[in-house]
Design an enzyme around this catalytic site. Structure first.
Site, mmCIF file in Angstrom:
data_model
loop_
_atom_site.group_PDB
_atom_site.id
_atom_site.type_symbol
_atom_site.label_atom_id
_atom_site.label_comp_id
_atom_site.label_asym_id
_atom_site.label_seq_id
_atom_site.Cartn_x
_atom_site.Cartn_y
_atom_site.Cartn_z
ATOM 1 N N ARG A 110 4.804 -12.773 9.855
ATOM 2 C CA ARG A 110 5.546 -11.579 9.496
ATOM 3 C C ARG A 110 6.864 -11.524 10.261
ATOM 4 N NH1 ARG A 110 3.520 -6.305 9.746
ATOM 5 N NH2 ARG A 110 1.752 -7.059 8.603
ATOM 6 N N LYS A 161 4.227 0.636 9.834
ATOM 7 C CA LYS A 161 4.305 1.924 9.136
ATOM 8 C C LYS A 161 3.778 3.052 10.003
ATOM 9 C CE LYS A 161 3.084 0.031 5.018
ATOM 10 N NZ LYS A 161 2.357 0.008 3.761
ATOM 11 N N GLU A 216 0.874 -1.168 0.000
ATOM 12 C CA GLU A 216 0.000 0.000 0.000
ATOM 13 C C GLU A 216 0.913 1.221 0.000
ATOM 14 O OE1 GLU A 216 -2.745 0.165 3.300
ATOM 15 O OE2 GLU A 216 -3.446 2.154 2.665
HETATM 16 P P1 ATP Z 1 2.760 -2.376 8.123
HETATM 17 O O1 ATP Z 1 2.322 -3.327 9.186
HETATM 18 O O2 ATP Z 1 4.187 -1.987 8.201
HETATM 19 O O3 ATP Z 1 1.858 -1.204 7.980
HETATM 20 P P2 ATP Z 1 1.418 -3.493 5.913
HETATM 21 O O4 ATP Z 1 1.086 -4.932 5.932
HETATM 22 O O5 ATP Z 1 0.304 -2.583 6.181
HETATM 23 O O6 ATP Z 1 2.668 -3.220 6.813
HETATM 24 P P3 ATP Z 1 1.595 -3.359 3.076
HETATM 25 O O7 ATP Z 1 2.103 -2.254 2.244
HETATM 26 O O8 ATP Z 1 0.152 -3.686 3.023
HETATM 27 O O9 ATP Z 1 2.048 -3.045 4.554
HETATM 28 O O10 ATP Z 1 2.452 -4.669 2.844
HETATM 29 C C1 ATP Z 1 2.795 -5.187 1.602
HETATM 30 C C2 ATP Z 1 3.144 -6.634 1.756
HETATM 31 O O11 ATP Z 1 4.236 -6.781 2.660
HETATM 32 C C3 ATP Z 1 1.989 -7.417 2.330
HETATM 33 O O12 ATP Z 1 1.869 -8.625 1.619
HETATM 34 C C4 ATP Z 1 2.379 -7.646 3.747
HETATM 35 O O13 ATP Z 1 1.820 -8.819 4.233
HETATM 36 C C5 ATP Z 1 3.899 -7.707 3.663
HETATM 37 N N1 ATP Z 1 4.506 -7.326 4.938
HETATM 38 C C6 ATP Z 1 4.313 -6.188 5.631
HETATM 39 N N2 ATP Z 1 4.981 -6.202 6.781
HETATM 40 C C7 ATP Z 1 5.642 -7.381 6.831
HETATM 41 C C8 ATP Z 1 6.521 -8.010 7.777
HETATM 42 N N3 ATP Z 1 6.854 -7.414 8.906
HETATM 43 N N4 ATP Z 1 6.997 -9.232 7.469
HETATM 44 C C9 ATP Z 1 6.677 -9.835 6.323
HETATM 45 N N5 ATP Z 1 5.865 -9.311 5.394
HETATM 46 C C10 ATP Z 1 5.345 -8.101 5.639
HETATM 47 MG MG MG Z 2 -1.457 -3.629 4.748
#
Ligand code: ATP
Ligand code: MG
Length: 583
Positions: free
Chosen positions: A263, A273, A37
């Site tokens: 994760r 984030k 995102e």
């Molecule tokens: P955050 O928790 O940092 O806001 P998010 O999941 O909202 O992360 P996205 O931009 O939606 O961020 O993530 C893109 C991809 O990266 C998704 O498939 C998500 O599952 C993966 N991802 C995000 N954080 C992690 C993590 N700590 N370990 C592994 N994969 C991750």
């Molecule tokens: Mg997300």
């Protein structure tokens, strides 16, 4: 179709699923996607997902799409889109022509939503957000059906079209899937799939005032792109029935398989984030790419090579169970890579002047120095040596303990690539007690560091020529958080911030050849650590260096042991000492 010959890559349960699907003929290729995102910069957790998704595609001859999951216009910006693309490329991956935006599918999502309405599987609901929450029930109590749930298809279609046309205010109505308010899975209790938001979108402008929810948009995006394996993190496990429900009901041309993994969590690090944004916005760090940030751009500026990050992501593996990885493992991977690739140089961060009394005033000798003992192809270079040099302040002790093998009165020490010297005296500032100068004599027979008589000299220290070295700024970083689990137990993670995470050393003296070091280039400063030329603050012939990571310090271990023997063996005490040492 399994492993390539000689591939030592450890397998994991997702890779095994892919192998099985290819062997059974369920798929003849693997198509994955990385779906960030664009509401922040990518961090090391995203790197894990990138390595997994792009890595699987590359290994099995498939492809990985880069798809921006841009369904929430309030938090998304072009700046993030650009940064994400740069970071994925820098990590070494290429999506080719497969760059997509969920917003490109807004028309298709809308058509799918109308289709659900026409099937009697979605309805327009006038409850407020708060009422919807109350009606939803809890894990132990079933939900209550919305009074608007049984509107006719015609009325729903009419209202939904008017939602799209902008007739209603934000929050006045939503479109919900009609599933099961008694489901044990809260996600299945008539979830919202469209909401009204009179907010322009960074790509579609003012075209839309209704936006789809993640659960609706994500599975459909996967299906539209023909994704075979939709890999996501564990928090989506409970959403999988909904993912499958939409695709089953809508009979999409393909039905990707959602697979969840744990994760990445890292000690001394925050990886959300929301928290990273706070660090940036409240000015605790110098932007998203501050070298202390766990972002990909921060690690790039810090000097972490992409190969080290990929190696780390491979080593931690992929599991179904949450865990926390020690950040020391990441640092280890960085050292491992830089040990192989970073040319060696000499630099003195906290200089102490040494005069070699029996060395001729005007003589300058060019000493041969090895650029990389791990790789002879890096060759050698000349380092100028003369009567006055600087050594590291911590490499001299007036009254050293027995195991101190550096410079001390009456003791012999080897100057790296030069001569063996014996310390003959020193001067002190009478007021501060600080050592101001050390005097030595050198043994002219020991050029290159060998002793013709075979006598043993244990210590070797680095140095720079006083006449030839140049002054530079070096930025030393420590962990951004003092505690392994910032914010644990309900505390604000900000309270664990380390106030000493950045130390700027102004008067460092560097070997002359470093003057022309390119921004972004990485070096080992012998005995100190790995350093990288900062891409923001460096100027031509005035590089600023970031400390990437320290070398392991055997002295720190000895010091720790000594402290323990002397009864002061408290945990953590030695760490403090170690930190002071570099100053
Ligand atoms: P955050 O928790 O940092 O806001 P998010 O999941 O909202 O992360 P996205 O931009 O939606 O961020 O993530 C893109 C991809 O990266 C998704 O498939 C998500 O599952 C993966 N991802 C995000 N954080 C992690 C993590 N700590 N370990 C592994 N994969 C991750
Ligand atoms: Mg997300």
């Amino acid at each position: 179709m399994a492993d390539k010959d000689g591939d030592k890559r450890p397998s994991n349960f997702i890779r095994n699923i892919v192998i099985r699907d290819l062997e059974s003929g369920k798929h003849d290729t693997v198509i994955t996607r990385f779906p960030p995102e664009p509401n922040g910069f990518l961090h090391i957790g995203h790197a894990k997902s990138i390595v997994l998704n792009f890595g699987l595609a590359a290994e099995f001859g498939g492809r990985c799409h880069l798809r921006f999951d841009d369904t929430n216009p309030t938090k998304e910006e072009q700046e993030y889109v650009d940064a994400i693309m740069e970071d994925v490329r820098w990590m070494g991956y290429d999506w080719g022509e497969h760059l997509y935006y969920a917003s490109d599918y807004f028309d298709q999502f809308y058509d799918y939503a109308e289709q659900l309405i026409k099937m009697g599987k979605a309805f327009v609901c006038d409850l407020s957000q708060e009422e919807i929450r109350r009606y939803r029930g809890t894990l132990t109590e079933p939900g209550k059906e919305s009074p608007y749930r049984n509107r006719s298809i015609e009325e729903n279609l009419d209202l939904f079209r008017r939602m799209r046309a902008g007739e209603f205010k934000d929050g006045e109505r939503v479109l919900r899937a009609k599933i099961d308010m008694a489901s044990g899975n809260l996600n299945m209790r008539d979830p919202v799939i469209y909401r009204i938001m009179h907010v322009p979108h960074h790509r579609t402008g003012d075209k839309w005032c209704i936006y789809p929810m993640y659960d609706f948009a994500h599975c459909l995006s996967d299906a539209i792109e023909g994704i075979t394996h939709s890999i996501c993190t564990l928090e989506f496990e409970d959403h999988r029935p909904l993912y499958d429900w939409f695709l089953d009901e809508l009979k999409t041309p393909c039905h990707p398989q959602q697979i969840e993994f744990a994760r990445l969590n890292l000690t001394y690090t925050v990886l959300s984030k929301r928290k990273l944004i706070r660090l940036v916005e409240e000015g605790h760090v110098d932007g998203w790419d501050d070298p202390r940030m766990p972002t990909i751009s921060g690690m790039r500026r810090r000097g972490y090579p992409p190969a080290a990050i990929r190696d780390f992501c491979e080593r931690i593996g992929v599991a179904k169970k949450e865990s926390v990885v020690d950040v020391a493992l990441l640092e280890h991977c960085v050292r491992d890579e830089l040990n192989r690739t970073a040319p060696r140089r000499m630099a003195v961060l906290n200089p102490l002047k040494v005069v070699i009394e029996n060395y001729p005033e005007d003589l300058v000798e060019e000493m041969d120095a090895v650029n990389n003992p791990e790789d002879p192809s890096y060759g050698t270079r000349k380092v100028p040596f003369c009567r006055e040099i600087f050594i590291e302040r911590t490499d001299f002790m007036e009254d050293p303990p027995k195991k101190f093998y550096r410079m001390a009165p009456g003791r012999e020490v080897r100057l790296r690539y030069a001569y063996i010297v014996t310390c003959t005296g020193f001067s002190k500032d009478p007021e501060t007690g600080e050592i101001t100068e050390v005097r030595c004599k050198y043994d002219p027979e020991t050029r290159g560091g060998n002793t013709p008589d075979g006598r043993r000299v244990r210590g070797t220290i680095h140095w720079v020529s006083a006449r030839h070295a140049f002054k530079a700024e070096v930025r030393q970083y420590d962990r951004l958080f003092r505690e392994p689990y910032p914010g644990m137990g309900g505390a604000d993670f900000m309270e664990s911030l380390n106030p000493d995470s950045l130390e700027i050393l102004e008067g460092c003296l560097l070997e002359p050849s470093l003057k022309y070091a390119e921004p972004g280039s990485m070096w080992q400063f012998e005995r100190l650590g790995y350093f990288c030329v900062d891409t923001r603050y460096s100027k031509p012939q005035a590089p600023v260096f970031n400390r990437t990571v320290q070398l392991r310090d055997t002295w720190a271990k000895i010091e720790k042991k000594l402290a323990q023997q002397q009864g002061g063996g408290k945990k953590g005490g030695s760490k403090k000492n170690k930190k002071k040492k570099g100053r």
